[in-house]
Design a protein around this motif. Structure first.
Motif, PDB file in Angstrom:
ATOM      1  N   ASP A   1      13.918 -29.423 -12.204  1.00 37.66           N
ATOM      2  CA  ASP A   1      12.881 -29.334 -13.235  1.00 37.66           C
ATOM      3  C   ASP A   1      11.835 -30.418 -12.991  1.00 37.66           C
ATOM      4  O   ASP A   1      12.134 -31.599 -13.062  1.00 37.66           O
ATOM      5  CB  ASP A   1      13.489 -29.483 -14.628  1.00 37.66           C
TER       6      ASP A   1
ATOM      7  N   PRO B   1       6.216 -28.303 -20.532  1.00 38.15           N
ATOM      8  CA  PRO B   1       5.429 -28.509 -19.299  1.00 38.15           C
ATOM      9  C   PRO B   1       6.337 -28.717 -18.093  1.00 38.15           C
ATOM     10  O   PRO B   1       6.220 -29.705 -17.360  1.00 38.15           O
ATOM     11  CB  PRO B   1       4.618 -29.768 -19.628  1.00 38.15           C
ATOM     12  N   VAL B   2       7.265 -27.809 -17.877  1.00 35.32           N
ATOM     13  CA  VAL B   2       8.279 -27.929 -16.827  1.00 35.32           C
ATOM     14  C   VAL B   2       8.146 -26.747 -15.875  1.00 35.32           C
ATOM     15  O   VAL B   2       8.038 -25.603 -16.309  1.00 35.32           O
ATOM     16  CB  VAL B   2       9.697 -27.953 -17.430  1.00 35.32           C
TER      17      VAL B   2
ATOM     18  N   VAL C   1       7.976 -32.066 -13.826  1.00 35.29           N
ATOM     19  CA  VAL C   1       6.853 -32.161 -14.750  1.00 35.29           C
ATOM     20  C   VAL C   1       5.682 -32.848 -14.048  1.00 35.29           C
ATOM     21  O   VAL C   1       5.810 -33.348 -12.932  1.00 35.29           O
ATOM     22  CB  VAL C   1       7.238 -32.917 -16.038  1.00 35.29           C
TER      23      VAL C   1
ATOM     24  N   GLY D   1      13.294 -32.859 -16.784  1.00 32.20           N
ATOM     25  CA  GLY D   1      12.155 -33.399 -16.047  1.00 32.20           C
ATOM     26  C   GLY D   1      12.517 -34.395 -14.966  1.00 32.20           C
ATOM     27  O   GLY D   1      11.641 -35.053 -14.404  1.00 32.20           O
TER      28      GLY D   1
ATOM     29  N   PHE E   1       2.586 -35.844 -23.169  1.00 29.02           N
ATOM     30  CA  PHE E   1       1.754 -34.798 -22.581  1.00 29.02           C
ATOM     31  C   PHE E   1       0.647 -34.362 -23.534  1.00 29.02           C
ATOM     32  O   PHE E   1      -0.302 -33.698 -23.121  1.00 29.02           O
ATOM     33  CB  PHE E   1       2.622 -33.602 -22.179  1.00 29.02           C
TER      34      PHE E   1
ATOM     35  N   SER F   1      13.359 -24.885 -19.348  1.00 26.18           N
ATOM     36  CA  SER F   1      12.244 -24.130 -19.930  1.00 26.18           C
ATOM     37  C   SER F   1      12.675 -22.735 -20.367  1.00 26.18           C
ATOM     38  O   SER F   1      12.164 -22.193 -21.352  1.00 26.18           O
ATOM     39  CB  SER F   1      11.081 -24.044 -18.935  1.00 26.18           C
TER      40      SER F   1
END
Length: 334
Positions: free
Chosen positions: A259, A171-172, A261, A281, A318, A160
């Motif tokens: 990481d 979205p991490v 998610v 992720g 997402f 990110s």
């Protein structure tokens, strides 16, 4: 089923990786034993193991006596704080030596003409009309730009941070994940043993060190040391579950940045920024997924088409809401 196919492919690659790389990665398929401490755990493990078997993944339910036979040093006495009622085992699973995998890949890539530049920090991206056309780097105090037709990020917990330099919000969330090792001893553990209820796992390296790990720190962080609170919980669980290990001294402790998610599943493929792809992720399941992560990302970079295994794991899920509810496939829920 998406995650089951992904991780099974990765294990099958690991099983032949040493021969392919001509490098001993010290793969030890000693089995992963997951413990159940309550009736609720037994029910959950039954669903977990049966889901694996429905997807063609080996899993075998065990009762308390079978667990005791596999790991006799476990505290299975009548006064145990965490009674062991059973569990399940994946006999093809196990462990590999982390640095051996890294060096094996590096040596094979170098032999194919890949340039590997160490101690070279990426400081940003070169953009041409909104498209990533290269990276800016700093090495030995000198800044320079390296042009590239395609750029891929495979930097785990720092994904990110780097993506933000290209104007991309992911979205991490990054957390510290701790591990520690004891002084070496003769073989005392037969499997990789995991207690999801305690958030702790144990295995023994080829050098004889007992490897101990736990759950994520409870707050986002980039500090590669981990919190004392989690370390204390992990060691307390170790002393309770394996009383004979309580006499060993710790040699070292560290933390890596992972990481995570929302659906605890990876993101493999392109991003909204043209020319930029990501492989992230993986959370706490990244090491076991190295072969499949590299394979599927390379497929995208080489062909411009999604590999069938990676197709469900795109960033767009997402936005569409088609999340993958298979967090248990990562081995440790997070």
């Amino acid at each position: 089923p998406e995650s089951a196919r992904l991780y099974d492919f990765s294990l099958r690659q690991y099983e032949q990786l040493g021969r392919e790389l001509n490098f001993n990665i010290m793969l030890s398929q000693r089995g992963v034993l997951t413990l159940a401490h309550s009736r609720h755990d037994l029910d959950a493990h039954s669903r977990w193991a049966n889901a694996m078997r429905c997807n063609g993944i080996d899993a075998e339910l065990l009762d308390a006596c079978q667990v005791r036979a596999l790991e006799p040093r476990l505290n299975t006495g009548p006064q145990a704080r965490f009674p062991i009622l059973g569990g399940f085992i994946q006999r093809r699973a196990g462990s590999a030596r982390h640095d051996a995998v890294a060096w094996g890949y590096a040596r094979a890539a170098s032999a194919l003409g890949v340039d590997i530049v160490q101690n070279c920090a990426v400081t940003g991206f070169a953009l041409t009309q909104g498209r990533v056309a290269g990276v800016t780097v700093r090495r030995r105090g000198e800044e320079r730009t390296i042009g590239a037709g395609k750029v891929a990020l495979a930097v785990a917990g720092h994904t990110s941070v780097l993506a933000a330099q290209a104007g991309l919000a992911l979205p991490v969330t990054s957390y510290a994940l701790q591990a520690m090792v004891t002084e070496p001893v003769k073989p005392v553990l037969n499997t990789v043993t995991l207690s999801p209820a305690l958030g702790t796992y144990w295995s023994q390296s080829d050098k004889g060190e007992v490897v101990i790990g736990g759950a994520l720190d409870h707050f986002p962080s980039y500090a590669q040391r981990g919190s004392f609170d989690v370390m204390q919980q992990v060691l307390a669980a170790t002393a309770e579950m394996f009383p004979t290990l309580g006499r060993l001294r710790l040699l070292r402790q560290w933390a890596g940045i992972v990481d995570v998610v929302a659906d605890s599943s990876p993101i493999i493929g392109p991003t909204p920024v043209p020319g930029l792809s990501i492989n992230c992720g993986w959370g706490t399941g990244g090491f076991k997924a190295i072969p499949v992560g590299g394979w599927t990302l390379a497929h995208w970079l080489a062909t411009g088409r999604h590999h069938e295994l990676a197709e469900p794991f795109q960033l767009e899920r997402f936005h569409t809401g088609r999340l993958i509810d298979e967090a248990a496939a990562a081995g440790i829920a997070h």
